[in-house]
Design an enzyme around this catalytic site. Sequence first.
Site, short mmCIF file in Angstrom:
data_model
loop_
_atom_site.label_atom_id
_atom_site.label_comp_id
_atom_site.label_asym_id
_atom_site.label_seq_id
_atom_site.Cartn_x
_atom_site.Cartn_y
_atom_site.Cartn_z
CB ALA A 131 93.23 28.44 46.69
CB ALA A 132 87.57 29.04 46.35
CB SER A 134 85.44 20.51 45.94
OG SER A 134 86.43 19.73 46.58
CD GLN A 137 86.14 30.65 50.96
OE1 GLN A 137 85.47 30.32 49.99
NE2 GLN A 137 85.97 31.84 51.56
CB VAL A 138 93.42 28.21 51.23
CG1 VAL A 138 94.72 28.43 52.01
CG2 VAL A 138 93.09 26.73 51.15
CG ASP A 287 91.90 14.45 45.60
OD1 ASP A 287 91.82 14.24 44.37
OD2 ASP A 287 91.34 15.42 46.16
#
Length: 569
Positions: A131-132, A134, A137-138, A287
Amino acid sequence: MRHYNAAAIAQHYRYRPWRALWRAFRIVWLFAIFVIGLKWDEWQGQSNAYKTTRAVQLRKTLTQLGPTFIKVGQALSTRPDLIRKDFLEELVKLQDQLPPFPTPHAIAIIETELDRSIDEIFSYFSPSPVAAASLGQVYQAKLRTGEEVAVKVQRPHLRPNITLDLYLMRWAATWIAPWLPLNLGHDLTLIVDEFGTKLFEEIDYLNEGRNAEKFAANFQDDPTVKVPSIYWRYSSSHVLTLEWINGFKLTDTQRVKEAGLNTNSLIEIGVRSGLRQLLEFGFFHADPHPGNLFAMPDGRMAYIDFGMMDQLSQDTKETLVDSVVHLINRDYNELAKDFVKLGFLTPETDINPIIPALESVLGNAIGESVGDFNFKTITDQFSELMFDYPFRVPAKFALIIRSLVTQEGLALSLNPNFKIVEIAYPYVAQRLLTGESPELRRRLIEVLFKDGKFQWQRLENLIAIARSNNENFDILPTAQLGLQYLLSDEGRFLQRQVILALVEDDRLHTEEVQRLWNLIKDDLKPSRLMHAALGALADFSAEGAAALLPSVAMFPLFQSQKFQDSKTN
């Protein structure tokens, strides 16, 4: 800079105006191209034909502009009631489908931050990010010790890019505020500063790790909420290693159904955990978009990002509970006072003309039933109210409002008929009935008494609503707490009020008592009732008994006097 400082940022760019001007020109240029494209489609009568193209264009525009604008797109992606479907489908991709930066750069950051090679730490490290987002990234990885982990790596040069956007936003806020149709005034810059403070906290991964552990401690008694563990040995301000979560995004309704999960149960977990954060702990996730909330196969909900959090003071928490109680009771005079305490109105504001306006707006929003309440409706109605009266948005509440709007939008994506109060009201009812603190007892009394009279129907409603949302809700601990309170010094006033309520309007209220008994009798078995009574009386002093006995003894005399008075009249 490790912390947000508006003055220092302004000083920096004051001597580098070309950077700010070039960035501002780029922002205006990209949005102008998008708006002109929309208008051109309208003029040509081809809006439907090009709607997908424009949605992709909007997502790419926000992506090109970077983290600050991606955050805006993420917030909008949770509002299916605000954003048309074609735009929504593209904006959702901003949550974790952003262009990644090269993996060799990520590995270099990890090795520099942790001061060891990637092979020394991990037996497996995914060749590309899973996952990327804002800010980073992971990657999926496995430690040499065997644990499966997620490794978050921050984007390079993130801090300089964010500071420039915040500088431009703050500059724009000072110029735009006077032209807005809302009474925000100077508070717009305070909102930008609050956002900047939180954004700087969010890009400090050590701070995020501490937030995660605090959040986990708050929910340690809640088996429906999962928080990943932090591996501090493999974390730094730019790298965070945490437990891998097997789950899927809440908005992936297909996978939710395939897993046999109940969407309404997931909504309830999300809303109840959100209410606990605001009203109970005061430490809340600001968030909660779908990229940060996962459904797990066992029915739990996992929070996986703790960068943007905030803490409320005890006074603010108590006033928020007050405002919910006053809204439920339609006590608009006290609600106006709550707005003053929370900072939406200044202390010198004359609230008298505002009270009927609140009644008009909130009465229409709630309608005949409290279940008709919708946060989106309230925000729309308040836009008009803020134009006519001196309301303002305190900087602290910008994140709270964003959190509430985001959570409701997420729930609406799972259930278009969702009403937040259908879960919020039962939670507040249960909280009031089971709260042990003096503040919650005071609020319960405030709910149950109006103009000096006991509200039998409200007590029935509170018990019924609390039980409707929790089949395991047990009234006995509440009854025990109530008895302890009645026998305390603090409860002496309530003793008399209860007796007055029983003989109010020159009659014994046996019907109301019978209805209450029918509602709670299944919980009050003789053996349990005796045990609870003994527990309540355990610390009851002789002085307390002496204080209570006159009130009880006066009950028949009081009723007899009322009977004589009625005959005389």
